[in-house]
Design a protein around this motif. Structure first.
Motif, PDB file in Angstrom:
ATOM      1  N   GLY A 121       0.545  -1.371   0.175  1.00  0.00           N
ATOM      2  CA  GLY A 121      -0.100  -0.067  -0.022  1.00  0.00           C
ATOM      3  C   GLY A 121       0.837   1.386   0.110  1.00  0.00           C
ATOM      4  N   GLY A 122       2.275   1.102  -0.869  1.00  0.00           N
ATOM      5  CA  GLY A 122       2.547   2.400  -0.873  1.00  0.00           C
ATOM      6  C   GLY A 122       3.913   2.968   0.119  1.00  0.00           C
ATOM      7  N   ALA A 123       3.615   2.238   1.571  1.00  0.00           N
ATOM      8  CA  ALA A 123       4.167   2.301   3.433  1.00  0.00           C
ATOM      9  C   ALA A 123       4.816   1.109   3.670  1.00  0.00           C
ATOM     10  CB  ALA A 123       3.211   3.001   3.756  1.00  0.00           C
ATOM     11  N   PRO A 124       5.641   1.190   4.546  1.00  0.00           N
ATOM     12  CA  PRO A 124       5.901  -0.125   5.509  1.00  0.00           C
ATOM     13  C   PRO A 124       5.088  -0.649   6.275  1.00  0.00           C
ATOM     14  CG  PRO A 124       7.736   2.129   5.409  1.00  0.00           C
ATOM     15  CD  PRO A 124       6.205   2.386   4.735  1.00  0.00           C
ATOM     16  N   LEU A 125       4.943  -1.937   6.735  1.00  0.00           N
ATOM     17  CA  LEU A 125       4.166  -2.343   7.551  1.00  0.00           C
ATOM     18  C   LEU A 125       4.408  -2.086   8.269  1.00  0.00           C
ATOM     19  CD1 LEU A 125       3.728  -5.728   5.021  1.00  0.00           C
ATOM     20  CD2 LEU A 125       1.903  -3.654   5.194  1.00  0.00           C
ATOM     21  N   GLN A 126       4.367  -1.743   9.979  1.00  0.00           N
ATOM     22  CA  GLN A 126       4.963  -1.987  10.565  1.00  0.00           C
ATOM     23  C   GLN A 126       4.656  -3.103  11.811  1.00  0.00           C
ATOM     24  OE1 GLN A 126       7.044   0.707  11.299  1.00  0.00           O
ATOM     25  NE2 GLN A 126       6.442   1.443   9.664  1.00  0.00           N
ATOM     26  N   ASN A 127       5.778  -4.126  11.981  1.00  0.00           N
ATOM     27  CA  ASN A 127       5.370  -4.951  12.978  1.00  0.00           C
ATOM     28  C   ASN A 127       5.880  -4.473  14.615  1.00  0.00           C
ATOM     29  OD1 ASN A 127       4.523  -6.814  11.486  1.00  0.00           O
ATOM     30  ND2 ASN A 127       6.130  -7.167  10.553  1.00  0.00           N
ATOM     31  N   ARG A 128       5.705  -5.240  15.452  1.00  0.00           N
ATOM     32  CA  ARG A 128       6.088  -4.829  17.009  1.00  0.00           C
ATOM     33  C   ARG A 128       6.572  -6.057  17.385  1.00  0.00           C
ATOM     34  NH1 ARG A 128       5.659  -0.028  18.418  1.00  0.00           N
ATOM     35  NH2 ARG A 128       5.972  -0.245  20.765  1.00  0.00           N
ATOM     36  N   TRP A 129       7.398  -7.100  17.160  1.00  0.00           N
ATOM     37  CA  TRP A 129       7.834  -8.145  17.606  1.00  0.00           C
ATOM     38  C   TRP A 129       8.496  -7.188  19.020  1.00  0.00           C
ATOM     39  CZ3 TRP A 129       5.382 -10.883  14.601  1.00  0.00           C
ATOM     40  CH2 TRP A 129       4.670 -11.051  13.602  1.00  0.00           C
ATOM     41  N   GLN A 130       8.236  -8.627  20.270  1.00  0.00           N
ATOM     42  CA  GLN A 130       8.965  -8.369  20.804  1.00  0.00           C
ATOM     43  C   GLN A 130      10.135  -8.752  21.339  1.00  0.00           C
ATOM     44  OE1 GLN A 130       7.538  -6.184  23.613  1.00  0.00           O
ATOM     45  NE2 GLN A 130       5.872  -6.113  22.427  1.00  0.00           N
ATOM     46  N   SER A 131      10.346 -10.061  20.696  1.00  0.00           N
ATOM     47  CA  SER A 131      12.286 -10.728  20.521  1.00  0.00           C
ATOM     48  C   SER A 131      11.980 -10.764  18.532  1.00  0.00           C
ATOM     49  CB  SER A 131      11.769 -11.918  21.677  1.00  0.00           C
ATOM     50  OG  SER A 131      10.922 -13.028  21.271  1.00  0.00           O
ATOM     51  N   GLN A 132      13.493 -12.004  18.669  1.00  0.00           N
ATOM     52  CA  GLN A 132      13.816 -11.857  17.883  1.00  0.00           C
ATOM     53  C   GLN A 132      13.005 -13.589  17.245  1.00  0.00           C
ATOM     54  OE1 GLN A 132      16.457  -9.594  15.371  1.00  0.00           O
ATOM     55  NE2 GLN A 132      15.575 -10.809  14.034  1.00  0.00           N
ATOM     56  N   ALA A 133      12.034 -14.667  18.290  1.00  0.00           N
ATOM     57  CA  ALA A 133      11.985 -15.403  17.879  1.00  0.00           C
ATOM     58  C   ALA A 133      10.539 -14.909  17.285  1.00  0.00           C
ATOM     59  CB  ALA A 133      11.779 -16.412  18.830  1.00  0.00           C
ATOM     60  N   GLU A 134       9.977 -14.169  17.651  1.00  0.00           N
ATOM     61  CA  GLU A 134       8.805 -14.098  16.647  1.00  0.00           C
ATOM     62  C   GLU A 134       8.692 -13.401  15.611  1.00  0.00           C
ATOM     63  OE1 GLU A 134       5.930 -11.491  19.099  1.00  0.00           O
ATOM     64  OE2 GLU A 134       7.801 -10.907  20.476  1.00  0.00           O
ATOM     65  N   VAL A 135       9.633 -13.179  14.617  1.00  0.00           N
ATOM     66  CA  VAL A 135      10.126 -12.642  13.056  1.00  0.00           C
ATOM     67  C   VAL A 135      10.231 -13.902  12.917  1.00  0.00           C
ATOM     68  CG1 VAL A 135      11.956 -11.347  11.717  1.00  0.00           C
ATOM     69  CG2 VAL A 135      11.706 -10.646  14.585  1.00  0.00           C
ATOM     70  N   PRO A 136       8.992 -14.314  11.657  1.00  0.00           N
ATOM     71  CA  PRO A 136       9.033 -15.043  10.741  1.00  0.00           C
ATOM     72  C   PRO A 136      10.027 -14.804   9.701  1.00  0.00           C
ATOM     73  CG  PRO A 136       7.633 -13.192  10.525  1.00  0.00           C
ATOM     74  CD  PRO A 136       7.915 -12.637  11.387  1.00  0.00           C
TER      75      PRO A 136
END
Length: 195
Positions: A121-136
């Motif tokens: 949609g023309g803008a970065p998706l903003q994730n709010r991961w608490q730890s590296q283990a959550e990042v897909p």
């Protein structure tokens, strides 16, 4: 407490890349293409290997100018296979030449930057991961982009490569929330926001 993303270190080149480049939204078509190519070369290797060889890659691949690379043929493949400063993988080298041609078609049609940014949609998706283990390592969206890139003739762009590319180019903000870069990168969410 502010802690960098767990993957950033201990090598200074890794820390600098994390702090100044990774996740910063990239709006330039050619620069996006370069990063996609480097992520393809990284497949099966560590990213620090690519970072340490990035200047060699830029020299060997004519500054990652896709208009130049699109004209290359077998002689250039042999020249690159003899270059110890880069990853000498025939399939990845040949894919880079083919990807330059595919880039040219997308660039002429709509702009490679517009093509990629349209998926978010023309803008970065903003994730709010608490730890590296959550990042897909990949997502349904990276799978969708991968399929569309492949449909357009790109290679070495599977869902995991595409997700790493999305993170690197700031299409998605995957700095963990405790990282000092998270909020800084989030503030760059609009095209034209300074680094």
């Amino acid at each position: 407490m502010c802690d960098r993303c767990a993957w950033a270190g201990p090598d200074e080149i890794y820390v600098d890349y994390h702090d100044t480049e990774w996740g910063v939204p990239e709006w330039d078509s050619r620069a996006l293409w370069e990063k996609l190519i480097l992520d393809g070369f990284q497949a099966g290797l560590s990213w620090i290997t690519i970072l340490k060889k990035r200047d060699n890659f830029r020299t060997a691949f004519a500054g990652f100018d896709p208009d130049i690379i699109a004209t290359w043929g077998e002689d250039d493949v042999h020249r690159l296979l003899a270059n110890a400063g880069i990853i000498r993988h025939r399939g990845k080298i040949e894919a880079t030449i083919g990807n330059a041609r595919a880039w040219r078609q997308v660039e002429d049609e709509m702009g490679f930057d517009q093509f990629l940014w349209s998926f978010v949609g023309g803008a970065p998706l903003q994730n709010r991961w608490q730890s590296q283990a959550e990042v897909p390592t990949h997502t349904p969206l990276s799978t969708e982009i991968s399929k569309e890139l492949k449909r357009r003739g790109f290679k070495f762009c599977g869902p995991t490569i595409v997700y790493a590319f999305m993170e690197a180019c700031g299409l998605v903000n995957d700095h963990v929330v405790t990282c000092p870069c998270h909020d800084r990168v989030a503030a760059m969410a609009q095209r034209g926001a300074g680094a």
